[in-house]
Design a protein around this motif. Structure first.
Motif, PDB file in Angstrom:
ATOM      1  N   VAL A  71       0.855  -1.183   0.000  1.00  0.00           N
ATOM      2  CA  VAL A  71       0.000   0.000   0.000  1.00  0.00           C
ATOM      3  C   VAL A  71       0.896   1.239   0.000  1.00  0.00           C
ATOM      4  CG1 VAL A  71      -1.756   1.277   1.277  1.00  0.00           C
ATOM      5  CG2 VAL A  71      -1.819  -1.227   1.240  1.00  0.00           C
ATOM      6  N   PRO A  72       0.725   2.156  -0.968  1.00  0.00           N
ATOM      7  CA  PRO A  72       1.557   3.354  -1.021  1.00  0.00           C
ATOM      8  C   PRO A  72       1.431   4.207   0.249  1.00  0.00           C
ATOM      9  CG  PRO A  72       0.372   3.063  -3.082  1.00  0.00           C
ATOM     10  CD  PRO A  72      -0.204   2.077  -2.089  1.00  0.00           C
ATOM     11  N   LEU A  73       2.480   4.985   0.511  1.00  0.00           N
ATOM     12  CA  LEU A  73       2.514   5.871   1.674  1.00  0.00           C
ATOM     13  C   LEU A  73       1.586   7.085   1.520  1.00  0.00           C
ATOM     14  CD1 LEU A  73       6.363   6.021   2.342  1.00  0.00           C
ATOM     15  CD2 LEU A  73       4.634   4.832   3.706  1.00  0.00           C
ATOM     16  N   ALA A  74       1.175   7.376   0.313  1.00  0.00           N
ATOM     17  CA  ALA A  74       0.362   8.560   0.031  1.00  0.00           C
ATOM     18  C   ALA A  74      -0.676   8.175  -1.033  1.00  0.00           C
ATOM     19  CB  ALA A  74       1.276   9.682  -0.469  1.00  0.00           C
ATOM     20  N   PRO A  75      -1.555   9.088  -1.416  1.00  0.00           N
ATOM     21  CA  PRO A  75      -2.595   8.765  -2.391  1.00  0.00           C
ATOM     22  C   PRO A  75      -2.063   8.721  -3.834  1.00  0.00           C
ATOM     23  CG  PRO A  75      -2.864  11.004  -1.616  1.00  0.00           C
ATOM     24  CD  PRO A  75      -1.745  10.411  -0.825  1.00  0.00           C
ATOM     25  N   TYR A  76      -1.484   7.592  -4.215  1.00  0.00           N
ATOM     26  CA  TYR A  76      -1.005   7.381  -5.580  1.00  0.00           C
ATOM     27  C   TYR A  76      -0.987   5.883  -5.871  1.00  0.00           C
ATOM     28  CZ  TYR A  76       3.513   6.067  -3.543  1.00  0.00           C
ATOM     29  OH  TYR A  76       4.499   5.446  -2.828  1.00  0.00           O
ATOM     30  N   LYS A 120       7.158  -4.733   0.909  1.00  0.00           N
ATOM     31  CA  LYS A 120       5.704  -4.571   0.796  1.00  0.00           C
ATOM     32  C   LYS A 120       5.090  -3.820   1.972  1.00  0.00           C
ATOM     33  CE  LYS A 120       4.674  -9.166   2.531  1.00  0.00           C
ATOM     34  NZ  LYS A 120       3.698  -9.193   3.552  1.00  0.00           N
ATOM     35  N   ASP A 121       5.857  -3.678   3.085  1.00  0.00           N
ATOM     36  CA  ASP A 121       5.371  -2.942   4.252  1.00  0.00           C
ATOM     37  C   ASP A 121       5.945  -1.529   4.323  1.00  0.00           C
ATOM     38  OD1 ASP A 121       3.834  -5.149   5.215  1.00  0.00           O
ATOM     39  OD2 ASP A 121       5.703  -6.064   5.914  1.00  0.00           O
ATOM     40  N   ASN A 122       6.535  -1.064   3.224  1.00  0.00           N
ATOM     41  CA  ASN A 122       7.128   0.275   3.119  1.00  0.00           C
ATOM     42  C   ASN A 122       8.328   0.488   4.036  1.00  0.00           C
ATOM     43  OD1 ASN A 122       5.440   1.325   1.032  1.00  0.00           O
ATOM     44  ND2 ASN A 122       3.811   1.488   2.543  1.00  0.00           N
ATOM     45  N   ASN A 123       9.049  -0.582   4.330  1.00  0.00           N
ATOM     46  CA  ASN A 123      10.310  -0.467   5.047  1.00  0.00           C
ATOM     47  C   ASN A 123      11.434  -0.406   4.023  1.00  0.00           C
ATOM     48  OD1 ASN A 123       9.219  -0.817   7.746  1.00  0.00           O
ATOM     49  ND2 ASN A 123       8.817  -2.922   7.115  1.00  0.00           N
ATOM     50  N   VAL A 124      12.430   0.433   4.268  1.00  0.00           N
ATOM     51  CA  VAL A 124      13.570   0.534   3.356  1.00  0.00           C
ATOM     52  C   VAL A 124      14.391  -0.746   3.447  1.00  0.00           C
ATOM     53  CG1 VAL A 124      15.689   1.811   2.825  1.00  0.00           C
ATOM     54  CG2 VAL A 124      13.645   3.052   3.568  1.00  0.00           C
ATOM     55  N   VAL A 125      14.747  -1.286   2.279  1.00  0.00           N
ATOM     56  CA  VAL A 125      15.601  -2.471   2.220  1.00  0.00           C
ATOM     57  C   VAL A 125      17.005  -2.064   1.783  1.00  0.00           C
ATOM     58  CG1 VAL A 125      13.677  -4.065   1.797  1.00  0.00           C
ATOM     59  CG2 VAL A 125      14.871  -3.034  -0.144  1.00  0.00           C
TER      60      VAL A 125
END
Length: 130
Positions: free
Chosen positions: A13-18, A38-43
């Motif tokens: 799921v994106p961090l913002a509306p996009y 997929k959880d918006n953590n930096v790899v």
């Protein structure tokens, strides 16, 4: 002009509306892409080359989901946190664009998460559907 969202399977799921990508009139626009799981953590924290590979692989997935290939990419916008990473970023970038290179620009700036080192947005021309 109608447009369609491109959301490859397994996309977080994106961090913002996009959305990850949009196709309209045969052109794919890929949102600014960072090295997120997929959880918006930096790899690949601290490794600009690995983050660049992750980013470009993600972009490739969006373009392929829209019916294109990396050869269809005509323009990239590159954002780097630190110019010290420029050489490593370019080395990986060249692997993804071995033939005719897309036009691009590259600027240094702060990114949405402190551990993110590179962000890339792309435009690809794949032709009109139908």
């Amino acid at each position: 002009m109608p447009k369609e969202a491109i959301i490859p399977p397994g996309t977080g799921v994106p961090l913002a509306p996009y959305v990850p990508g949009t196709i309209a009139d045969g052109v794919i626009y890929v949102s600014g892409t960072l090295a997120f799981d997929k959880d918006n953590n930096v790899v690949h924290v601290g490794d600009a080359a690995a983050q660049t590979r992750h980013v470009l692989t993600t972009i490739k997935g969006v373009i392929e989901a829209g019916g294109g290939t990396m050869d269809d990419v005509t323009f990239n916008q590159i954002f780097v946190k630190d110019w010290a990473d420029y050489k490593a970023i370019n080395a990986v970038y060249a692997e993804f664009f071995p033939g005719v290179k897309p036009a691009r620009y590259c600027i240094q700036c702060g990114l949405v998460k402190p551990d993110a080192l590179v962000e890339i947005a792309s435009t690809a021309h794949v032709g009109k559907k139908g």
